[in-house]
Design a protein around this motif. Structure first.
Motif, PDB file in Angstrom:
ATOM      1  N   ARG A   1       0.839  -1.213   0.000  1.00 18.42           N
ATOM      2  CA  ARG A   1       0.000   0.000   0.000  1.00 18.42           C
ATOM      3  C   ARG A   1       0.874   1.264   0.000  1.00 18.42           C
ATOM      4  O   ARG A   1       0.530   2.241  -0.656  1.00 18.42           O
ATOM      5  N   GLU A   2       1.981   1.238   0.724  1.00 21.57           N
ATOM      6  CA  GLU A   2       2.878   2.406   0.754  1.00 21.57           C
ATOM      7  C   GLU A   2       3.444   2.704  -0.634  1.00 21.57           C
ATOM      8  O   GLU A   2       3.609   3.864  -1.013  1.00 21.57           O
TER       9      GLU A   2
ATOM     10  N   LYS B   1       0.754   4.327  -2.611  1.00 20.82           N
ATOM     11  CA  LYS B   1       0.651   5.745  -2.237  1.00 20.82           C
ATOM     12  C   LYS B   1       1.713   6.568  -2.965  1.00 20.82           C
ATOM     13  O   LYS B   1       1.456   7.692  -3.398  1.00 20.82           O
ATOM     14  N   GLU B   2       2.895   5.997  -3.105  1.00 17.39           N
ATOM     15  CA  GLU B   2       3.970   6.694  -3.819  1.00 17.39           C
ATOM     16  C   GLU B   2       3.583   6.905  -5.283  1.00 17.39           C
ATOM     17  O   GLU B   2       3.834   7.972  -5.853  1.00 17.39           O
ATOM     18  N   VAL B   3       2.988   5.900  -5.901  1.00 19.22           N
ATOM     19  CA  VAL B   3       2.519   6.045  -7.280  1.00 19.22           C
ATOM     20  C   VAL B   3       1.493   7.169  -7.349  1.00 19.22           C
ATOM     21  O   VAL B   3       1.570   8.048  -8.222  1.00 19.22           O
TER      22      VAL B   3
ATOM     23  N   ILE C   1      -5.609   4.246  -4.663  1.00 17.78           N
ATOM     24  CA  ILE C   1      -4.508   3.528  -4.010  1.00 17.78           C
ATOM     25  C   ILE C   1      -4.847   2.041  -3.878  1.00 17.78           C
ATOM     26  O   ILE C   1      -3.997   1.176  -4.106  1.00 17.78           O
ATOM     27  N   THR C   2      -6.096   1.742  -3.550  1.00 21.38           N
ATOM     28  CA  THR C   2      -6.532   0.346  -3.458  1.00 21.38           C
ATOM     29  C   THR C   2      -6.372  -0.350  -4.802  1.00 21.38           C
ATOM     30  O   THR C   2      -5.856  -1.474  -4.878  1.00 21.38           O
TER      31      THR C   2
ATOM     32  N   GLY D   1      -1.308  -3.872  -8.642  1.00 25.32           N
ATOM     33  CA  GLY D   1      -0.326  -3.974  -9.714  1.00 25.32           C
ATOM     34  C   GLY D   1       1.091  -4.176  -9.208  1.00 25.32           C
ATOM     35  O   GLY D   1       1.333  -4.363  -8.023  1.00 25.32           O
ATOM     36  N   ASP D   2       2.014  -4.127 -10.136  1.00 28.96           N
ATOM     37  CA  ASP D   2       3.443  -4.232  -9.849  1.00 28.96           C
ATOM     38  C   ASP D   2       4.017  -2.821  -9.771  1.00 28.96           C
ATOM     39  O   ASP D   2       3.822  -2.018 -10.694  1.00 28.96           O
TER      40      ASP D   2
END
Length: 118
Positions: A3-4, A7-9, A37-38, A43-44
């Protein structure tokens, strides 16, 4: 991805496209971010970031999920057939089992209506 990382994406999208999550109430923006974010987390990370970078190089518009979300490659199917091959060779070398095998193969070919080649 974690999840972090997702969040960066999302933060990177906002850095490239400041208007991306700038409309609506604080509650709306928070809900919007949470939903994205969910989805992104499925994804990768590296592949998604690469697609986001490519998208940002080529489009002045924020991406849709389908534009950037990349999934990890599927595992390749690698099965060892050497035991099966060995069994077939043994069956073919024994005249009795070879005859039974050929009869079954003929029945199968007839049942398949010629789909199996000779």
């Amino acid at each position: 991805m974690e999840r972090e990382e997702a969040k960066e994406v999302f933060k990177t999208i906002i850095a490239y496209y400041p208007q991306f999550n700038s409309k609506g109430t604080d509650e709306y923006r928070k809900d919007f971010a949470d939903k994205w974010i969910t989805k992104i987390s499925k994804g990768d990370f590296n592949l998604t970031m690469k697609k986001l970078d490519t998208h940002s190089d080529n489009s002045p518009y924020p991406p849709a999920l389908a534009d950037i979300l990349a999934y990890p490659p599927r595992a390749k199917f690698t099965q060892d057939y050497s035991e099966d091959y060995k069994k077939v060779m043994e069956e073919k070398s024994n005249p009795e089992t070879a005859k039974l095998r050929e009869e079954k193969l003929k029945k199968l070919k007839a049942a398949m209506g010629g789909v199996l080649g000779d």
